[in-house]
Design a protein around this motif. Structure first.
Motif, mmCIF file in Angstrom:
data_model
loop_
_atom_site.group_PDB
_atom_site.id
_atom_site.type_symbol
_atom_site.label_atom_id
_atom_site.label_comp_id
_atom_site.label_asym_id
_atom_site.label_seq_id
_atom_site.Cartn_x
_atom_site.Cartn_y
_atom_site.Cartn_z
ATOM 1 N N ALA A 126 0.826 -1.211 0.000
ATOM 2 C CA ALA A 126 0.000 0.000 0.000
ATOM 3 C C ALA A 126 0.859 1.258 0.000
ATOM 4 N N GLU A 127 1.923 1.254 0.814
ATOM 5 C CA GLU A 127 2.802 2.434 0.857
ATOM 6 C C GLU A 127 3.481 2.665 -0.486
ATOM 7 N N ASP A 128 4.040 1.597 -1.076
ATOM 8 C CA ASP A 128 4.738 1.752 -2.351
ATOM 9 C C ASP A 128 3.819 2.307 -3.425
ATOM 10 N N LEU A 129 2.603 1.789 -3.516
ATOM 11 C CA LEU A 129 1.663 2.253 -4.536
ATOM 12 C C LEU A 129 1.208 3.686 -4.271
ATOM 13 N N ALA A 130 0.963 4.003 -2.998
ATOM 14 C CA ALA A 130 0.534 5.364 -2.659
ATOM 15 C C ALA A 130 1.626 6.375 -3.002
ATOM 16 N N ARG A 131 2.864 6.007 -2.768
ATOM 17 C CA ARG A 131 3.975 6.917 -3.075
ATOM 18 C C ARG A 131 4.126 7.127 -4.582
ATOM 19 N N GLU A 132 3.618 6.189 -5.363
ATOM 20 C CA GLU A 132 3.628 6.354 -6.820
ATOM 21 C C GLU A 132 2.438 7.164 -7.316
ATOM 22 N N GLY A 133 1.592 7.599 -6.385
ATOM 23 C CA GLY A 133 0.448 8.420 -6.768
ATOM 24 C C GLY A 133 -0.804 7.641 -7.081
ATOM 25 N N ARG A 134 -0.809 6.341 -6.784
ATOM 26 C CA ARG A 134 -2.000 5.532 -7.026
ATOM 27 C C ARG A 134 -3.014 5.729 -5.901
ATOM 28 N N LYS A 135 -4.299 5.600 -6.252
ATOM 29 C CA LYS A 135 -5.351 5.679 -5.239
ATOM 30 C C LYS A 135 -5.502 4.296 -4.624
ATOM 31 N N VAL A 136 -5.170 4.181 -3.340
ATOM 32 C CA VAL A 136 -5.057 2.884 -2.677
ATOM 33 C C VAL A 136 -5.899 2.868 -1.403
ATOM 34 N N ALA A 137 -6.559 1.731 -1.171
ATOM 35 C CA ALA A 137 -7.225 1.479 0.111
ATOM 36 C C ALA A 137 -6.608 0.235 0.720
#
Length: 392
Positions: free
Chosen positions: A17-28
């Motif tokens: 979740a952290e890696d994807l969020a840092r890439e700007g993805r919308k993550v839950a």
């Protein structure tokens, strides 16, 4: 509409979740609050480096590992030029979830129920912990990081209902100073069929607390009694018990980690716990990272085949280590006579050095071929019974 919904907030899910969020993805991220996995808590220096673990999460630094045989023979293995870091999962996992949220991931607390699909796409259904209502999150992709015996794996991925596992149980106790055989700077690993007939027991310091436990595939073993016996043998019977926990630990990576559509597995859900040692935190975090990499690639390309990248990346780096550790477990954990030979083999200086060099860096050491040859010959001699089990 989320880009990715991550089911499970342990080290694997939180890392993804952290890696994807840092890439700007919308993550839950959906997690069941209050669940603490039984775990020795050991992480290697490479995990600290690769995943930017702050000193505040390292509750102890271990400089020695002690192997104890069925006849109580002891081999102390010093950890040269490094340490084994210890974390407390009660605080470590929450730290990772908070860090993922700070990066932009949205946190949801509840229990995963199922994945539905319709003309509008993929929907993750979970039961909210507070309201007890069913909540639906629409998403493009799902990462199943919900642990061993994963419900996501069972529902979505072929073979997800057939992962072999051991049941681990431990008790977190208030740690004393040096008492009995307990040393707050040393990890004890107990290879004794009376404690575990097919795995091992452990006493791992956590600073102000300690984890005492064991694991087994045998359903007839009384886990609580075995742990009580282990505490007694270590002089820890009278220490205050803080909490007791039990959970399955997978023993083998799954052959497939994705469903070919919109789901990829990570961490324990994919079976990535090291055989023989049962080490899982580092491999779970790696599993979360490669799952995030695969999900990001799939979102960018629109090609569901990119979900396969997760397993390919993981096995490229760790398949050889898992294969060797699996062979060790199959060879040495089957009887007390074999366990005695395993501890005897640990007397060898080359075994000690290569083992911890590999542990620290999470890769096989290739710089000393003669040491590998020597160990291989000695290993065969032990398995063939040429060397007496009580001789180093």
């Amino acid at each position: 509409m989320y880009d990715v919904v991550v089911i499970g907030g342990g080290p694997s899910g939180a890392t993804a979740a952290e890696d994807l969020a840092r890439e700007g993805r919308k993550v839950a991220i959906i997690d069941r609050a209050g669940r603490i996995k039984p775990c020795g808590g050991a992480i290697p220096p490479r995990a600290v480096r690769d995943f930017n673990i702050p000193d505040s999460q390292i509750v102890a630094r271990i400089n020695t590992a002690r192997m104890i045989s069925p006849t109580l023979r002891q081999v102390d293995i010093p950890i040269e030029d490094g340490y084994v870091g210890m974390v407390d999962r009660e605080h470590f996992d929450e730290f990772l979830r908070v860090r993922a949220a700070d990066a932009g991931a949205e946190r949801h607390t509840g229990t995963f129920l199922r994945i539905d699909r319709d003309s509008n796409g993929t929907h993750v259904i979970y039961r909210d912990k507070q309201t007890r209502d069913e909540v639906r999150l629409s998403t493009k992709l799902v990462i199943g990081a919900d642990g061993a015996r994963s419900n996501v794996a069972k529902q979505e991925v072929p073979g997800g209902d057939k992962i072999p596992y051991v049941i681990a149980y431990h008790e977190i106790i208030k740690a004393p100073g040096k008492i009995g055989s307990y040393d707050p700077a040393r990890c004890d690993v107990i290879y004794d069929g009376k404690i575990s007939p097919d795995f091992y027991g452990w006493v791992f310091p956590h600073g102000d607390s300690a984890s005492v436990g064991m694991g087994t595939e045998n359903p007839d073993v009384d886990l609580k009694q075995a742990t009580a016996d282990l505490r007694a043998a270590s002089g820890l019977t009278d220490c205050e018990t803080i909490r007791k926990e039990g959970a399955p630990i997978p023993l083998k990576p799954m052959e497939r980690w994705d469903n070919g559509k919109d789901v990829v597995l990570a961490g324990d859900a994919a079976g990535v716990v090291a055989p023989s040692s049962g080490e899982g935190i580092f491999y779970a975090m790696v599993g979360g990272r490669v799952a995030a990499t695969a999900a990001a690639a799939c979102l960018a390309s629109g090609q569901v085949k990119d979900l396969r990248i997760a397993r390919k990346l993981f096995m490229k780096d760790h398949k050889a280590v898992f294969k060797i550790l699996g062979a060790m477990q199959n060879a040495y954990y089957r009887s007390d006579e074999r366990r005695e030979r395993f501890v005897s083999l640990c007397h060898d200086i080359d075994v000690q050095k290569l083992t911890f060099e590999a542990y620290m860096n999470k890769e096989l050491v290739k710089a000393r071929p003669m040491a590998h040859i020597k160990i291989g010959i000695k290993n065969l001699m032990h398995l063939m019974g040429v060397i007496p089990a009580t001789r180093a």
